[in-house]
Design an enzyme around this catalytic site. Structure first.
Site, short mmCIF file in Angstrom:
data_model
loop_
_atom_site.label_atom_id
_atom_site.label_comp_id
_atom_site.label_asym_id
_atom_site.label_seq_id
_atom_site.Cartn_x
_atom_site.Cartn_y
_atom_site.Cartn_z
N CYS A 77 9.88 -0.37 0.67
CA CYS A 77 9.19 0.55 -0.29
C CYS A 77 9.72 1.22 -0.84
O CYS A 77 9.27 2.40 0.28
CB CYS A 77 7.57 0.03 -1.21
N CYS A 191 15.26 -0.01 -4.95
CA CYS A 191 14.31 -0.25 -5.50
C CYS A 191 13.98 -1.71 -4.72
O CYS A 191 14.56 -2.99 -4.70
CB CYS A 191 13.48 -0.68 -5.95
N1 DGL Z 1 9.09 -1.81 -4.14
C1 DGL Z 1 9.26 -0.51 -4.61
C2 DGL Z 1 10.23 0.26 -4.42
O1 DGL Z 1 11.04 -0.18 -3.15
C3 DGL Z 1 8.51 -0.57 -6.00
C4 DGL Z 1 8.15 -0.96 -6.99
C5 DGL Z 1 6.94 -0.50 -7.47
O2 DGL Z 1 7.01 0.57 -8.76
O3 DGL Z 1 5.90 -1.00 -7.62
O4 DGL Z 1 10.59 1.29 -4.81
#
Ligand code: DGL
Length: 266
Positions: A77, A191
């Site tokens: 993430c 993301c």
């Molecule tokens: N998958 C997460 C990232 O890589 C973010 C998604 C969220 O806002 O929770 O930033």
């Protein structure tokens, strides 16, 4: 610390976005034991504050590391990594691999010298991203924009819903309307949810814009760190979520296709 053959690699995200890293890892290490953890009760991270994200991620990963005894933790993430990677490394005893915006490969790829970057609201304001820009995108123009609604679109797509292209078009238009934005030829998907929308983003941005994300690079980094270790996957891999199991409803096909049995509650 002795590593047992069944000790998992723990891949963590707020939702299903980290599956893009999981998919890349399975390409290289198909038999590695993996526990995928989605903090669905905390999703989305992108609209939270830095202290909220740091406390939540460090606390959860501490408890998960105690329960699952992973050989390695991957924070799949960008939001959590750009804010809490240092803190998590301080509290865990195992190697922690983060996911940070793929600005370096994008800078190597761009021909026009103008790169777009889409991420969550929290990610695009991080000093961590400023540092990556200064170090790797010096001499190129980096235009950042938050696309928080893409997170929900990716979550819904994996649950079988069609993707509405209108929000994607709106972000593409806003990016191109920024000073110099018409020259963007490379787009960083900062993301982990966004590569799940790669087909739709490709259609909106067109064939002249290369989409870049870090999943393959992160997978290679993990494979390097566990190289030579004894591994025996207790297949199927485990998919663990915070909050009620109902929040994983609709993910059955996506999970089965990736070798997970069913969603379990943490
Ligand atoms: N998958 C997460 C990232 O890589 C973010 C998604 C969220 O806002 O929770 O930033």
């Amino acid at each position: 610390m002795e590593i047992t053959a069944s000790a998992p690699i723990l891949i963590f995200d707020s939702g299903v976005g980290g599956l893009t890293v999981y998919d890349a890892l399975r390409e290289i290490l198909p038999h590695a034991p993996v526990i995928y953890a989605a903090d669905l009760a905390g999703l989305p991270y992108g609209s939270k504050t830095e202290p909220q994200i740091a406390a939540r991620v460090a606390g959860l990963l501490g408890r998960m590391a105690e329960r699952f005894r992973p050989r390695l933790v991957c924070i799949a993430c960008n939001t959590a990594s750009t804010i809490a990677l240092g803190m998590v490394r301080e509290v865990l005893e195992v190697p922690v691999v983060g996911t940070v915006p793929a600005i370096k490969p994008a800078a190597a790829l761009t021909r026009s010298g103008t790169i777009g970057l889409i991420g969550t609201e929290a990610t695009i304001r991080q000093a961590y991203v400023d540092r990556l820009e200064a170090e790797f995108a010096n001499g190129t123009k980096l235009l950042r924009i938050a696309a928080p609604e893409f997170v929900g679109l990716a979550e819904a797509k994996l649950r079988g819903a069609p993707v509405d292209p209108a929000p994607l078009r709106a972000i593409a238009d806003r990016l191109r309307a920024m000073p110099g934005g018409e020259a963007i030829d490379t787009l960083v998907l900062a993301c982990t949810h966004f590569p799940l929308l790669a087909d739709e983003l490709g259609a909106v941005f067109g064939p002249d814009v290369a989409l870049v994300d870090g999943a393959q690079g992160i997978a290679r980094r993990i494979a390097h760190l566990v190289e030579g270790q004894d591994m025996a996957a207790a297949l199927p891999n485990r998919f663990v979520i915070t909050g009620p199991v109902e929040s994983a409803a609709g993910l059955e096909n996506a999970l089965a296709a990736r070798g997970f049995a069913h969603a379990e509650q943490f």
